[in-house]
Write a protein that holds these residues in place. Structure first.
Motif, PDB file in Angstrom:
ATOM      1  N   LEU A 267      -4.516  -6.292   7.406  1.00 43.87           N
ATOM      2  CA  LEU A 267      -4.180  -7.746   7.930  1.00 43.87           C
ATOM      3  C   LEU A 267      -3.671  -8.322   7.148  1.00 43.87           C
ATOM      4  CD1 LEU A 267      -4.100  -9.963   9.974  1.00 43.87           C
ATOM      5  CD2 LEU A 267      -6.792 -10.006   9.150  1.00 43.87           C
ATOM      6  N   VAL A 268      -4.494  -8.068   5.701  1.00 43.72           N
ATOM      7  CA  VAL A 268      -4.386  -8.657   4.842  1.00 43.72           C
ATOM      8  C   VAL A 268      -2.802  -8.535   4.377  1.00 43.72           C
ATOM      9  CG1 VAL A 268      -4.914  -8.898   1.955  1.00 43.72           C
ATOM     10  CG2 VAL A 268      -5.830 -10.308   3.677  1.00 43.72           C
ATOM     11  N   ASN A 269      -2.346  -7.039   4.467  1.00 43.10           N
ATOM     12  CA  ASN A 269      -0.769  -6.253   4.347  1.00 43.10           C
ATOM     13  C   ASN A 269      -0.365  -7.602   5.269  1.00 43.10           C
ATOM     14  OD1 ASN A 269       0.182  -3.238   3.760  1.00 43.10           O
ATOM     15  ND2 ASN A 269       1.699  -5.048   3.839  1.00 43.10           N
ATOM     16  N   TYR A 270      -0.145  -7.747   6.170  1.00 43.88           N
ATOM     17  CA  TYR A 270       1.243  -7.774   7.381  1.00 43.88           C
ATOM     18  C   TYR A 270       0.829  -9.565   6.907  1.00 43.88           C
ATOM     19  CZ  TYR A 270       2.374 -10.132  11.646  1.00 43.88           C
ATOM     20  OH  TYR A 270       3.626 -11.159  12.283  1.00 43.88           O
ATOM     21  N   LEU A 287      -3.973  -3.620  -1.886  1.00 43.19           N
ATOM     22  CA  LEU A 287      -3.932  -4.781  -2.485  1.00 43.19           C
ATOM     23  C   LEU A 287      -3.025  -5.323  -3.884  1.00 43.19           C
ATOM     24  CD1 LEU A 287      -4.209  -7.464  -0.922  1.00 43.19           C
ATOM     25  CD2 LEU A 287      -7.110  -7.022  -1.726  1.00 43.19           C
ATOM     26  N   ALA A 288      -3.494  -3.945  -4.167  1.00 45.58           N
ATOM     27  CA  ALA A 288      -3.958  -4.284  -6.085  1.00 45.58           C
ATOM     28  C   ALA A 288      -2.404  -4.053  -5.954  1.00 45.58           C
ATOM     29  CB  ALA A 288      -4.541  -3.356  -6.512  1.00 45.58           C
ATOM     30  N   GLU A 289      -1.364  -3.284  -5.620  1.00 49.57           N
ATOM     31  CA  GLU A 289      -0.207  -3.978  -5.903  1.00 49.57           C
ATOM     32  C   GLU A 289       0.356  -5.311  -5.228  1.00 49.57           C
ATOM     33  OE1 GLU A 289       2.268  -0.283  -4.041  1.00 49.57           O
ATOM     34  OE2 GLU A 289       4.104  -0.931  -4.245  1.00 49.57           O
ATOM     35  N   ILE A 290       0.239  -5.770  -4.067  1.00 49.41           N
ATOM     36  CA  ILE A 290       0.608  -6.995  -3.505  1.00 49.41           C
ATOM     37  C   ILE A 290       0.228  -7.903  -4.948  1.00 49.41           C
ATOM     38  CG2 ILE A 290       0.007  -8.454  -1.957  1.00 49.41           C
ATOM     39  CD1 ILE A 290      -0.420  -6.570   0.045  1.00 49.41           C
TER      40      ILE A 290
END
Length: 475
Positions: A267-270, A287-290
């Motif tokens: 969900l966070v990625n989306y 997430l670390a990459e985002i």
RNA sequence: GCCCCUAUCGUCUAGCGGCUAGGACAGCGGCUUCUCAAGCCGUUAACCCGGGUUCGAUUCCCGGUGGGGGCACCA
């Protein structure tokens, strides 16, 4: 200092301080979640501080349940905050508290007195008004259908990190304390951001028009405004109609995804991709990459429509790569909430085998129940459409009869053995594996979707499989 | 009505003066195959309109139009 460990680009603690300031007056929805996420990402990207402030000045609509929902939703999403109330609701952390506006009345009062004293505020009709500087004139307002007093002022110039330069006229005095003695949103918002030393205000575009008021307030108080960054809004899916997404829309509440056991990282990625992108084709990112790539100027300026299908796809992609143990934990969590869950999970090895058979096939955890029913009860539903289709092709009853005759002598220990058995039968009849597969599956599972028929047979066991074939034959 | 923001496939988006306008979701077709998914391959589909600027505009400027938001003693 970050407590989540995403200190990537800045070796030392930066001066960036951002805040997410929800009010506990309703369910926690997608839009709030993304605003929180963008603030959190920026804080983690810069090594700054992420503050959670509760705007609970609206006593009539506040509720403790909604307050808890804020803590729980943020925690579930993995958006930890450095300052604010503790996630369990007991006590708080940070040196700029209290972090609940309902406890900051004295501070607002102090700022009000200051403005009253320096002539930038005045009382009228029992309320306190902020005073704009400039020549005054009266004009009839068509929208409000009454005469109002306007002020000729210099335009407010907002340097927005996402929008660029935005110019707006602020030409009317406005209330900062209501006649009931309570401060209004604009005022507490600005005072708190000053007191909490907020450096960047990242919020929805719906606040862009308010920003000119806020800037005037900063000027009146004598403080340089922080950096503004107005992010685009999330709009309804096209099939849901027009306008921005509201809690009423399907798929708008974070709670729903939590209950459906979506993976929060999916969900966070989306959500990160709704209004932001890394500048290339990458979509699924850890997430670390985002955190590493996220930055304000890369945020889009136009609104985005919510697409539940793409979210579902993202969830599936994440689900597919979950290690067996993690998947089992999710499955157990899900079945624990089902009415017959305890019985389903009673035989641990049996349960595990079926779950891992289902893992690569489903889009979300909440599909598990329907997808695997026939493994846990003989009283499973049969899809009439599928039945009609399968029974119309070839001579399924004859194939079924042959299978029933052959099954007792068939080796059932492994998928390969079962496959060999059915293939031998088929060859003897001058037919193929597929001629037996469909009707057998229908008889044993009631559907045309599922793991391989050999796996179903093996897991069910010979006796149960045979019984179901016979029952179907009779019915 | 006034003010502000915005505009590339149905949807999310890449593009930052010259590209066969790229990717993803959804759709469609195929391969694989015991079904259904997944996967792989392929395919349908977009620069809102009109003016400028320029040798050249999806890209820059202006104007329309469309979309969104705001105009309270709500937050």
């Amino acid at each position: 200092m970050s407590i989540s460990g995403y200190l990537i680009s800045e070796p030392t603690m930066s001066s960036v301080r951002v805040r997410f300031a929800p009010s506990p007056t309703g369910f926690f929805h997608i839009g709030s979640a993304r605003t929180a996420l963008f603030n959190w990402l920026y804080a983690r990207h810069t090594g700054g501080t992420f503050i959670l402030r509760i705007e609970d000045t609206d006593q009539a609509r506040n509720s403790e349940a909604y307050l808890k929902l804020i803590y729980d939703s943020l925690t579930w999403l993995g958006l930890d905050w450095d300052e604010g109330p503790n996630p369990n609701g007991v006590g708080e952390r940070g040196n700029f508290g209290p972090y609940r506006q309902s406890q900051r009345a004295a501070i607002y009062h102090k700022y009000k007195q200051q403005l009253l004293a320096n002539g930038r505020a005045y009382e009228k009709d029992g309320a306190v008004w902020f005073k704009l500087l400039g020549e005054r004139y009266k004009v009839f307002d068509d929208h409000r259908k009454k005469e109002v007093e306007k002020v000729k002022t210099a335009p407010v110039v907002i340097a927005d990190r996402i929008r660029g330069r935005v110019e707006r006229q602020e030409d009317e005095d406005f209330v900062i304390f209501r006649s009931d003695g309570n401060p209004v949103f604009h005022f507490v918002n600005v005072v708190d951001d000053i007191e909490m030393k907020v450096s960047h205000i990242i919020r929805g575009e719906d606040h862009l028009s308010n920003t000119s008021k806020h800037v005037r307030l900063y000027e009146g108080i004598g403080v340089t405004p922080p950096v503004f960054a107005h992010i685009p809004l999330i709009l309804k899916a096209p099939e849901m109609g027009q306008g921005k997404m509201s809690k009423r829309d399907k798929g708008a509440l974070i709670e729903e995804y939590q209950q459906r056991h979506f993976l929060p990282e999916a969900l966070v990625n989306y959500l990160a991709l709704l209004g932001w992108n890394p500048g290339d084709d990458r979509e699924k990112m850890p997430l670390a990459e985002i955190v590493q790539l996220f930055d304000l100027p890369a945020v889009n300026q136009s609104n985005a429509k919510f697409d539940g299908r793409k979210l579902a796809h993202m969830n599936m992609v994440y689900l597919l790569e979950q290690p067996a143990e993690k998947f089992m934990a999710l499955a157990s969590e899900y079945f624990a909430k089902q009415p017959n869950g305890a019985a389903i999970m009673a035989n641990e090895a049996y349960f595990r085998e079926i779950m891992l058979l289902a893992q690569p096939k489903i889009k979300s955890i909440d599909e598990l129940g329907a997808y695997t029913v026939y493994f846990f009860t003989d009283d499973f539903p049969t899809d009439p459409k599928v039945k009609e289709k399968i029974m119309a092709k070839g001579d399924p009853k004859a194939r079924l009869a042959e299978l029933i005759a052959a099954l007792p002598a068939m080796a059932f220990s492994t998928d390969a053995a079962i496959e060999a058995g059915i293939k031998a039968l088929a060859e003897g009849m001058g037919l193929g594996f597929g001629d037996y597969q469909a009707v057998a599956r229908l008889a044993v599972s009631g559907t045309n979707a599922g793991p391989s028929i050999t796996s179903i047979f093996r897991v069910l066991g010979k006796e149960r499989s045979l019984a179901r074939l016979q029952r179907f034959m009779a019915g």
